[in-house]
Design a protein around this motif. Sequence first.
Motif, PDB file in Angstrom:
ATOM      1  N   GLU A  73       0.881  -1.161   0.000  1.00  0.00           N
ATOM      2  CA  GLU A  73       0.000   0.000   0.000  1.00  0.00           C
ATOM      3  C   GLU A  73       0.924   1.217   0.000  1.00  0.00           C
ATOM      4  N   GLY A  74       1.008   1.876  -1.150  1.00  0.00           N
ATOM      5  CA  GLY A  74       2.043   2.873  -1.378  1.00  0.00           C
ATOM      6  C   GLY A  74       1.968   4.091  -0.483  1.00  0.00           C
ATOM      7  N   VAL A  75       0.774   4.452  -0.014  1.00  0.00           N
ATOM      8  CA  VAL A  75       0.670   5.605   0.878  1.00  0.00           C
ATOM      9  C   VAL A  75       1.169   5.239   2.271  1.00  0.00           C
ATOM     10  N   LYS A  76       0.530   4.265   2.882  1.00  0.00           N
ATOM     11  CA  LYS A  76       0.829   3.928   4.277  1.00  0.00           C
ATOM     12  C   LYS A  76       2.244   3.367   4.436  1.00  0.00           C
ATOM     13  N   GLU A 104       3.914  -0.913 -10.667  1.00  0.00           N
ATOM     14  CA  GLU A 104       2.603  -1.010 -11.316  1.00  0.00           C
ATOM     15  C   GLU A 104       1.482  -0.773 -10.315  1.00  0.00           C
ATOM     16  N   LEU A 105       0.416  -0.117 -10.779  1.00  0.00           N
ATOM     17  CA  LEU A 105      -0.811  -0.019  -9.995  1.00  0.00           C
ATOM     18  C   LEU A 105      -1.532  -1.356 -10.038  1.00  0.00           C
ATOM     19  N   THR A 106      -2.003  -1.818  -8.895  1.00  0.00           N
ATOM     20  CA  THR A 106      -2.749  -3.077  -8.867  1.00  0.00           C
ATOM     21  C   THR A 106      -4.253  -2.851  -8.713  1.00  0.00           C
ATOM     22  N   ALA A 107      -4.651  -1.627  -8.423  1.00  0.00           N
ATOM     23  CA  ALA A 107      -6.066  -1.251  -8.297  1.00  0.00           C
ATOM     24  C   ALA A 107      -6.115   0.270  -8.381  1.00  0.00           C
ATOM     25  N   PRO A 108      -7.294   0.848  -8.603  1.00  0.00           N
ATOM     26  CA  PRO A 108      -7.370   2.308  -8.678  1.00  0.00           C
ATOM     27  C   PRO A 108      -6.926   2.970  -7.369  1.00  0.00           C
ATOM     28  N   HIS A 109      -6.256   4.094  -7.518  1.00  0.00           N
ATOM     29  CA  HIS A 109      -5.862   4.858  -6.336  1.00  0.00           C
ATOM     30  C   HIS A 109      -7.077   5.608  -5.795  1.00  0.00           C
ATOM     31  N   GLU A 110      -6.962   6.093  -4.551  1.00  0.00           N
ATOM     32  CA  GLU A 110      -8.018   6.901  -3.942  1.00  0.00           C
ATOM     33  C   GLU A 110      -7.430   8.213  -3.449  1.00  0.00           C
ATOM     34  N   ARG A 111      -8.036   9.320  -3.857  1.00  0.00           N
ATOM     35  CA  ARG A 111      -7.619  10.632  -3.383  1.00  0.00           C
ATOM     36  C   ARG A 111      -8.168  10.892  -1.983  1.00  0.00           C
ATOM     37  N   HIS A 112      -7.390  11.619  -1.204  1.00  0.00           N
ATOM     38  CA  HIS A 112      -7.864  12.162   0.071  1.00  0.00           C
ATOM     39  C   HIS A 112      -8.151  13.635  -0.173  1.00  0.00           C
ATOM     40  N   LEU A 113      -9.389  14.051  -0.036  1.00  0.00           N
ATOM     41  CA  LEU A 113      -9.754  15.418  -0.374  1.00  0.00           C
ATOM     42  C   LEU A 113      -9.353  16.374   0.745  1.00  0.00           C
ATOM     43  N   ARG A 143      -5.109   8.964  -0.439  1.00  0.00           N
ATOM     44  CA  ARG A 143      -5.537   8.086   0.648  1.00  0.00           C
ATOM     45  C   ARG A 143      -4.988   6.669   0.473  1.00  0.00           C
ATOM     46  N   LYS A 144      -5.114   6.124  -0.733  1.00  0.00           N
ATOM     47  CA  LYS A 144      -4.655   4.749  -0.990  1.00  0.00           C
ATOM     48  C   LYS A 144      -3.954   4.689  -2.338  1.00  0.00           C
ATOM     49  N   LEU A 145      -2.898   3.886  -2.381  1.00  0.00           N
ATOM     50  CA  LEU A 145      -2.135   3.709  -3.611  1.00  0.00           C
ATOM     51  C   LEU A 145      -1.633   2.266  -3.684  1.00  0.00           C
ATOM     52  N   PRO A 146      -2.472   1.345  -4.196  1.00  0.00           N
ATOM     53  CA  PRO A 146      -2.069  -0.063  -4.265  1.00  0.00           C
ATOM     54  C   PRO A 146      -1.059  -0.295  -5.383  1.00  0.00           C
ATOM     55  N   LEU A 147       0.125  -0.783  -5.014  1.00  0.00           N
ATOM     56  CA  LEU A 147       1.202  -0.941  -5.976  1.00  0.00           C
ATOM     57  C   LEU A 147       1.809  -2.337  -5.894  1.00  0.00           C
ATOM     58  N   GLU A 148       2.425  -2.732  -6.990  1.00  0.00           N
ATOM     59  CA  GLU A 148       3.335  -3.878  -6.972  1.00  0.00           C
ATOM     60  C   GLU A 148       4.677  -3.400  -7.481  1.00  0.00           C
ATOM     61  N   ILE A 149       5.733  -3.737  -6.728  1.00  0.00           N
ATOM     62  CA  ILE A 149       7.073  -3.353  -7.130  1.00  0.00           C
ATOM     63  C   ILE A 149       7.879  -4.618  -7.410  1.00  0.00           C
ATOM     64  N   PHE A 150       8.647  -4.565  -8.483  1.00  0.00           N
ATOM     65  CA  PHE A 150       9.392  -5.736  -8.957  1.00  0.00           C
ATOM     66  C   PHE A 150      10.884  -5.457  -8.778  1.00  0.00           C
TER      67      PHE A 150
END
Length: 399
Positions: free
Chosen positions: A136-139, A373-382, A390-397
């Motif tokens: 989870e790229g943000v947290k 790579e993104l694994t799911a859509p990101h979520e903005r924190h307004l 808010r959320k940034l699901p990533l996969e790193i290779f």
Amino acid sequence: MEAIATQIPRIDVDPFSDAMIDEPYEMHDILREAGPVVFIPKYDLHVVARHAQVQSVLTNWESFISSAGVGLANFKHEAPFRPKSLLLEADPPDHTVVRTVISRVMSPKTIQQLRDLFEAEAEAMFDRLLEKGRIEGVKELAEHFPLKVFPDAVGLESEGRDNLLLYGDMVFNALGPRNDLFERSMERFKPVSSWVMDHCERKALRPGGLGHLIYQAADTGEITHEQAPMLVRSFLSAGVDTTINGIANVLLTLARHPGEYAKLHANPALARQTFEEGLRYESIVQTIFRTTSRPVEIDGVEIDGDRKVLTLLGAANRDPRKWSEPDRFNVDRNPVGHLVFGAGIHGCVGQIIARMEGEIVLRTLARRVKRIELTAPHERHLNNSLRAMRKLPLEIFPA
């Protein structure tokens, strides 16, 4: 009384609506192309969105003051809901005194001494992240790194640092109107407000840290002992949220532009430039206000004294008058002159550390990660002022 704006383009838009905060760029185009100064009736507000005009307002502190507040509220007519920032919400000569102290505390020599510690933490962080692969790229990355290295440098204890996120969210929401975003952030912050204030006190700070250096300036009489915790507070609000969201936005942008990431991976020396281009492309701070100290003129547009002027940093940083192909993210670009950290005497006090943190994270990423790579859509924190995540699901290779 509403401003006289008969010769100024009037645009019926709300920059602080959820939709505009989530996706501001079409609005930026409209405001930027309407004229050098536009007028938004909803807030009885003058707006500048072009790079030249934004820079001019930010660097002319005599005509466009900060002491009346750098948000929508005018402190000449309403009391601030918290004590004013000694850095952001003050003008010379008061501002000069505290800025001199902070500039010495944040000197290039002092910051350079922190680099080895920051680099070691980045390596350890990527050791953990690469073991997982999916993160989870943000947290786990964008929040983890600044919440570790910057409070460490200030001298803050480890427990409770997440409270700084609630504080920063409230501070930047407060720069906009008193809308739902602000009210909700205030409610979230109230339970931890005493923690934040208590941890700006000398007794809560580790000797030898940057916070301790601020108190040493109070001991020598450069500032008062009452000002010292307020400066530490400004320090913490300036050095965490902007860096977190700067890193998160750049990660998202790199994941969306694999060709540009391939360039960075092939040449990690591009890390600093890539971070700067990412800041230009997705400005962390989108909006900041000034107040006219007297009647002024911007490109032939007359504005009365004691008027709020909104500078749209995000729009200025994609102004085609300044940048070639401004809506293109390009790691080969050297975006000197972007206004993410403001300009002039009120430029962001934490930008030296933010830039070092961003560079170190991206350089380590480039060396150790082959693909992101993104694994799911990101979520903005307004947030009323921040381009936040808010959320940034990533996969790193691994490389």
